[in-house]
Design an enzyme around this catalytic site. Structure first.
Site: not given
Ligand code: BG6
Length: 484
Positions: A143, A177, A235, A335
């Site tokens: 991505k 996951k 996601h 965030k």
């Molecule tokens: C990524 C995003 O796909 O997923 C990031 O580009 C984000 O911005 C990350 O921080 C989060 O992934 P995880 O596995 O740390 O929850």
């Protein structure tokens, strides 16, 4: 299943993802003895540097991200790495890759494109003209898979000219996951939930991915993306699909992907009026996270002072099917939030009548909380009698902690997904039509924001986002779980 021998080619081989995630994941599988003796990892980069120099970078940049480092295992792993310098957009430089790859039909070739998406088409073309897109090849697309419907369609069409759909692996690392797969186990490995998994018994679903981190050094990418493109289109919608899909007939790739596609296509489309009512976007301002002062998004290094990019989004979505009509799905990501967590909360309906000496309203509706991060587990909230003489009921929790329950070592999402690519197992990867369906739903929101002359609502770093996000769910008489 043992892996057959492979050459894994990492385009963007000296980039951040390779160093932070991909090489450490491959190392972990190597020390677990999953990799064939002669399998190799070919890192492709633009820099014209020698193998030794590249390996020094791997040592200083990738090695610190390895969990459970065993020096002997690391030394053995590094021997698998080959550095190839080429210009991905210049076909005449691909000779170096032809030379580096082993020419044997029995060896699986994987091209992992950890590059910006505008390079995908050209890399695939160049691989084809160098004779490298063979029947034993697979391509992995990292991505962002486009920035709107049109660019996603273009990626699908261009990559599809060179590789068949069965050779294309579109990564969404959330599907790798552990708990996401456990959700499949929960829904379809138990008889208990499925009969209740519908509008008659479920009142609402919340899906949250909250991060404490800010944008860090990714401003160049993030400011052109924002939370909707970066997290929600992929996601969160993938999690929604797994929660809401009809039971697939098997775990076979197309059975699962057909079921997910149906969810995406049944998402209620927004109109300009419903958009304004059901979506909140925010941008963080200075605040405190874990007691530490953090700057405003617009004061982060390289941030445009007038940036309108959202770092938070909350959406009330609905799925127009017999199973889900009228059940709100609240999606939220941001965030610099108060806490870092990812979870799905399924809330059941209230009991119809209280037989006890307490009103129905004092009964907390049952809820099932599926935690993905930071810990992995499930809790089922039930009403139980408090000990003692009187018949008073209170909420109690049935708790399942996956780490406690199963002591077996866990795999990082990238470890699992890389193994799946090498095995040729497509179930946890998005199909082209799924990708397009997700963009199709998201696109009117992006268009609306583009046209609208407004900015995201500010929220202080270290909070749960703008108050409007609480109002969004509050209008339905509900609260986000963390704010309840
Ligand atoms: C990524 C995003 O796909 O997923 C990031 O580009 C984000 O911005 C990350 O921080 C989060 O992934 P995880 O596995 O740390 O929850």
């Amino acid at each position: 299943m043992a892996l057959t021998d492979f050459d894994l080619v990492l385009f963007g081989g000296s980039g951040d993802l390779s160093m932070r995630k991909l090489l450490p994941a491959m190392y972990a599988r190597d020390v677990a003895n999953d990799l064939p003796q002669t399998a190799r990892i070919i890192c492709v980069g633009r820099n014209d540097i020698a193998q030794e120099e590249f390996l020094q970078t791997v040592e200083s940049t990738a090695k610190p991200h390895v969990k459970k480092l065993v020096e002997e295992g690391w030394a053995k792993f590094v021997k698998r790495i080959v550095y190839v310098s080429l210009n991905a957009t210049d076909a005449s430089t691909y000779g170096a890759l032809v030379e580096a790859l082993r020419n044997d039909d029995k060896i699986t070739r994987v091209y992992y494109l950890a590059t910006p998406p505008h390079l995908f088409a050209q890399i695939c073309d160049n691989l084809a003209s160098a004779g490298l897109a063979t029947a034993n090849s697979r391509v992995v697309l990292e991505k962002p898979l486009g920035r709107d419907l049109e660019s996603a369609k273009q990626i699908n069409a261009e990559v599809g000219k060179v590789f068949a759909e069965s050779q294309i692996y579109r990564i969404d690392h959330y599907l790798g996951k552990e708990t996401v797969q456990n959700l499949l186990a929960l829904r379809f490995g138990n008889i208990l939930f499925e009969p209740l998994w519908r509008r008659e018994w479920i009142s609402d679903v919340q899906i949250t991915i909250a991060e404490k981190i800010g944008v860090g050094n990714r401003m160049g990418y993030y400011d052109t993306s924002g939370a909707l493109r970066d997290m929600l289109q992929n996601h969160l919608l993938q999690l929604l699909c797994i929660v809401a899909m009809e039971p697939p007939t098997s775990i076979a790739p197309d059975a699962v992907r057909d079921a997910k596609l149906q969810v995406l296509r049944s998402l209620k489309r927004f109109t300009p009026t419903t958009l304004a009512q059901n979506i909140v976007r925010g941008q963080y301002r200075a605040g405190h996270v874990d007691g530490k002062a953090v700057p405003s998004y617009r004061d982060e290094p390289d941030a445009p002072q007038q940036s309108r990019t959202e770092t938070f989004v909350a959406i009330k979505a609905e799925i127009d099917t017999w199973r889900w009509a009228g059940v709100p799905f609240y999606l939220r990501t941001g965030k610099r939030m108060a806490d870092g967590l990812a979870e799905i909360v399924v809330r059941f309906k209230q009991i119809p009548h209280s037989i006890f000496n307490q009103p129905t309203s004092s009964f907390q509706p049952n809820s099932l909380v599926i935690r993905l991060q930071p810990d992995e587990g499930l809790s089922l909230n039930l009403m139980a009698k408090t000990p003692g003489d009187s018949m008073r009921l209170k909420q109690a929790e049935l708790e399942l902690d996956f780490r406690e329950q199963f002591k077996t070592p866990r795999m990082d999402a990238y470890e699992r997904l890389l193994l799946d690519v090498l095995r040729g197992q497509l179930t946890l990867f998005m199909r082209g039509d799924e990708l397009e369906a997700a963009w199709e739903w998201v696109e009117p929101i992006l268009d609306h924001w583009d046209q609208e002359d407004s900015v995201p609502i500010p929220y202080s770093a270290g909070t749960w986002g703008p108050a409007a996000a609480s109002a969004l769910i509050g209008r339905d008489g509900l609260q986000w779980r963390e704010e309840a």
